[in-house]
Each structure stands twice: as C-alpha cells, then as structure tokens.
Scaffold this motif. Structure first.
Motif, PDB file in Angstrom:
ATOM      1  N   ASN A  16       0.797  -1.228   0.000  1.00  0.00           N
ATOM      2  CA  ASN A  16       0.000   0.000   0.000  1.00  0.00           C
ATOM      3  C   ASN A  16       0.832   1.281   0.000  1.00  0.00           C
ATOM      4  O   ASN A  16       0.322   2.361   0.305  1.00  0.00           O
ATOM      5  CB  ASN A  16      -0.961   0.029   1.197  1.00  0.00           C
ATOM      6  N   THR A  17       2.111   1.194  -0.353  1.00  0.00           N
ATOM      7  CA  THR A  17       2.947   2.382  -0.480  1.00  0.00           C
ATOM      8  C   THR A  17       3.480   2.445  -1.902  1.00  0.00           C
ATOM      9  O   THR A  17       4.063   1.473  -2.395  1.00  0.00           O
ATOM     10  CB  THR A  17       4.124   2.350   0.510  1.00  0.00           C
ATOM     11  N   ILE A  65       3.522   7.737  -1.627  1.00  0.00           N
ATOM     12  CA  ILE A  65       2.171   7.870  -1.071  1.00  0.00           C
ATOM     13  C   ILE A  65       1.764   6.569  -0.382  1.00  0.00           C
ATOM     14  O   ILE A  65       1.744   5.502  -1.000  1.00  0.00           O
ATOM     15  CB  ILE A  65       1.150   8.230  -2.168  1.00  0.00           C
ATOM     16  N   ALA A  67      -1.036   4.615   0.690  1.00  0.00           N
ATOM     17  CA  ALA A  67      -2.486   4.490   0.482  1.00  0.00           C
ATOM     18  C   ALA A  67      -3.003   3.287   1.258  1.00  0.00           C
ATOM     19  O   ALA A  67      -3.406   2.274   0.694  1.00  0.00           O
ATOM     20  CB  ALA A  67      -2.792   4.346  -1.008  1.00  0.00           C
ATOM     21  N   ASN A  71      -7.712   4.793   4.256  1.00  0.00           N
ATOM     22  CA  ASN A  71      -7.169   6.134   4.033  1.00  0.00           C
ATOM     23  C   ASN A  71      -7.605   6.605   2.646  1.00  0.00           C
ATOM     24  O   ASN A  71      -6.822   6.625   1.702  1.00  0.00           O
ATOM     25  CB  ASN A  71      -5.644   6.125   4.156  1.00  0.00           C
ATOM     26  N   HIS A  72      -8.874   6.972   2.531  1.00  0.00           N
ATOM     27  CA  HIS A  72      -9.424   7.347   1.232  1.00  0.00           C
ATOM     28  C   HIS A  72      -8.757   8.605   0.673  1.00  0.00           C
ATOM     29  O   HIS A  72      -8.664   8.771  -0.547  1.00  0.00           O
ATOM     30  CB  HIS A  72     -10.937   7.553   1.345  1.00  0.00           C
ATOM     31  N   TYR A  73      -8.286   9.457   1.543  1.00  0.00           N
ATOM     32  CA  TYR A  73      -7.603  10.698   1.153  1.00  0.00           C
ATOM     33  C   TYR A  73      -6.432  10.387   0.218  1.00  0.00           C
ATOM     34  O   TYR A  73      -6.257  11.041  -0.811  1.00  0.00           O
ATOM     35  CB  TYR A  73      -7.119  11.399   2.419  1.00  0.00           C
ATOM     36  N   ALA A  74      -5.628   9.389   0.569  1.00  0.00           N
ATOM     37  CA  ALA A  74      -4.470   9.017  -0.244  1.00  0.00           C
ATOM     38  C   ALA A  74      -4.844   8.033  -1.353  1.00  0.00           C
ATOM     39  O   ALA A  74      -4.315   8.121  -2.462  1.00  0.00           O
ATOM     40  CB  ALA A  74      -3.385   8.410   0.647  1.00  0.00           C
ATOM     41  N   ILE A  75      -5.743   7.098  -1.048  1.00  0.00           N
ATOM     42  CA  ILE A  75      -6.142   6.106  -2.050  1.00  0.00           C
ATOM     43  C   ILE A  75      -6.697   6.788  -3.294  1.00  0.00           C
ATOM     44  O   ILE A  75      -6.382   6.404  -4.430  1.00  0.00           O
ATOM     45  CB  ILE A  75      -7.180   5.127  -1.459  1.00  0.00           C
ATOM     46  N   GLU A  76      -7.510   7.812  -3.105  1.00  0.00           N
ATOM     47  CA  GLU A  76      -8.104   8.522  -4.244  1.00  0.00           C
ATOM     48  C   GLU A  76      -7.040   9.190  -5.101  1.00  0.00           C
ATOM     49  O   GLU A  76      -7.174   9.270  -6.337  1.00  0.00           O
ATOM     50  CB  GLU A  76      -9.111   9.557  -3.733  1.00  0.00           C
ATOM     51  N   VAL A  78      -3.865   8.101  -5.497  1.00  0.00           N
ATOM     52  CA  VAL A  78      -3.187   7.040  -6.234  1.00  0.00           C
ATOM     53  C   VAL A  78      -4.051   6.577  -7.409  1.00  0.00           C
ATOM     54  O   VAL A  78      -3.542   6.363  -8.526  1.00  0.00           O
ATOM     55  CB  VAL A  78      -2.851   5.852  -5.313  1.00  0.00           C
ATOM     56  N   GLU A  79      -5.349   6.428  -7.171  1.00  0.00           N
ATOM     57  CA  GLU A  79      -6.244   6.023  -8.261  1.00  0.00           C
ATOM     58  C   GLU A  79      -6.271   7.064  -9.373  1.00  0.00           C
ATOM     59  O   GLU A  79      -6.307   6.719 -10.561  1.00  0.00           O
ATOM     60  CB  GLU A  79      -7.655   5.785  -7.719  1.00  0.00           C
TER      61      GLU A  79
END
Length: 237
Positions: A16-17, A65, A67, A71-76, A78-79
């Motif tokens: 997840n990084t 990042i 993600a 942690n939707h803030y970072a996941i979004e 990355v997407e």
C-alpha cells in the motif's frame, strides 16, 4: 503555481505504499524538504512531500504515497494517478509549498526524523546534503510499524556505509524474529541515544501529534532550540 504533469511511472514500494514519478511540463524550482499539492478539484488540494532533491531530480517530481486501507484521502490520489497514466492524461500540481526546507548555510549537525511515508521528506534533504558534499553529521531516524514498511532500508544502509558522516537508525514498533535493530517509539529511541540535542538542526516529518510531541519532548528534556526545529506540521499545531 499550478503545473500540468504526466505520470511517468507508478511503482509499489511496500504494501500500500507507492512511488510515483511525475514529469512536469515546465521545470519546478523547489528546496529540499518542500511539498506539492495534488489538485483533485477546484477546492480540493492534497499535500505530499517531494521525495526527489532539487539538485538531482532531472525534471521529475517523486512522491511516496501511503495508500493504506481506509485512508481514502491518499487512495483517491493514487487512483487518479493510475487513471492519468493509462489515459496519458494530465495531473495538476501546485508547487512548491512549505517552510521546513533544509537550511543549507547552517553548519550544525542534522537530526532527520521520519514516521512512515514521512521518509519522503527526509529523503529529499539527505540526498541534497550528499550531493552538495556537506560534511555535517547527519542522523536519520525512521520509525515504522514493522520492518516491511521500511522500504528503503537497504538503500539507507548503503548510503551510511559510503558516507562516514551519515548515521541511519531504523526503529520499528512490532519486532519479528529477524529484526536486530531498535524496537519501540522512534522519539523515545532518540531520547535514549542523545544526552542533549543542543546545537542540532532537527527536521521532522510524520503525523501532527508526533511532530508536536517531538517539539515538546526535545525542548523540555534535551535542550533543543525550538528555532532550529523544522516541520510543516508546526504551522497547524
């Protein structure tokens, strides 16, 4: 300043990084330790430290990042980067930002402290110091939950072996059978290793509560000078 960027590459560094390399349409001038804002919407800009150093980034901006789940803030973000890479679309960033950049004219020893992906902040500073042949003693403490999250541990050990003024101390919270290093809280590890932090320039990247705890702990117990402590979190706490 808003700059259009192409997503050059996305690489998974750990669970997840992600390492993301952005190629801006025009060069971005920044100082080691500054950050950029990824524009998600008109009023939605999300900050991430620039992991590349200004002297050796070759026109690219590197981000790390984390993600992690929930942690939707970072996941979004990355997407968004993945979609832009697939579609050859643009990502807009606003840069540079931040006041916690390296004070290059100081001859004080440096203490660089990172929690998790806050490593990207201290990585920029470390790489810049090495490229400028700075001889100041540099102590880099990187704290993480477990060994797997220390995704650059081999690189840092190699840097420390190649440069006698660089000292790398990783600290993890969850020890496993193969770990021979420090275990526990990264700030506590620093307190155990240093009798005093008087005369040090201290750079901190991590959660707001970690930065606040470091400032209080080091100024009250280790004679650190608050004017020589730098963290972008200090602007918000």
């Amino acid at each position: 300043m808003s700059i259009k960027c192409k997503v050059k590459s996305i690489q998974q560094l750990a669970c997840n990084t992600f390492q993301i390399l952005l190629h801006p349409e025009s060069p971005v001038e920044f100082k080691a330790g500054q950050y950029l804002m990824v524009e998600m919407g008109e009023k939605d800009k999300r900050p991430f430290s620039i992991a590349s150093s200004p002297c050796r980034h070759q026109g690219e901006l590197e981000l790390h990042i984390g993600a992690f789940e929930h942690n939707h803030y970072a996941i979004e973000v990355v997407e968004k980067m993945k979609r832009a890479q697939i579609d050859n679309g643009d990502v807009i960033v606003d840069a540079p930002h931040g006041e916690a950049w390296i004070r290059e004219n100081s001859d004080h020893p440096l203490l660089l402290i990172a929690g998790g992906t806050g490593f990207s902040y201290v990585r920029s500073i470390l790489d810049h110091c090495i490229s400028q042949n700075k001889s100041n003693p540099i102590y880099l403490y990187w704290g993480a939950k477990n060994q797997k999250q220390l995704y650059a541990i081999e690189e840092l050990h190699n840097i420390a072996e190649a440069h006698s003024n660089v000292h790398f101390i990783p600290v993890i919270e969850e020890k496993d059978a193969q770990w021979a290093g420090k275990v526990g809280n990264v700030l506590q590890a620093i307190c155990e290793d240093f009798d005093t932090l008087a005369g040090y320039d201290i750079y901190i990247a991590g959660r707001f509560e970690m930065a606040g705890a470091a400032r209080e702990m080091f100024t009250q117990n280790k004679q650190a000078n608050s004017d020589c402590m730098y963290a972008d979190a200090f602007a918000f706490i």
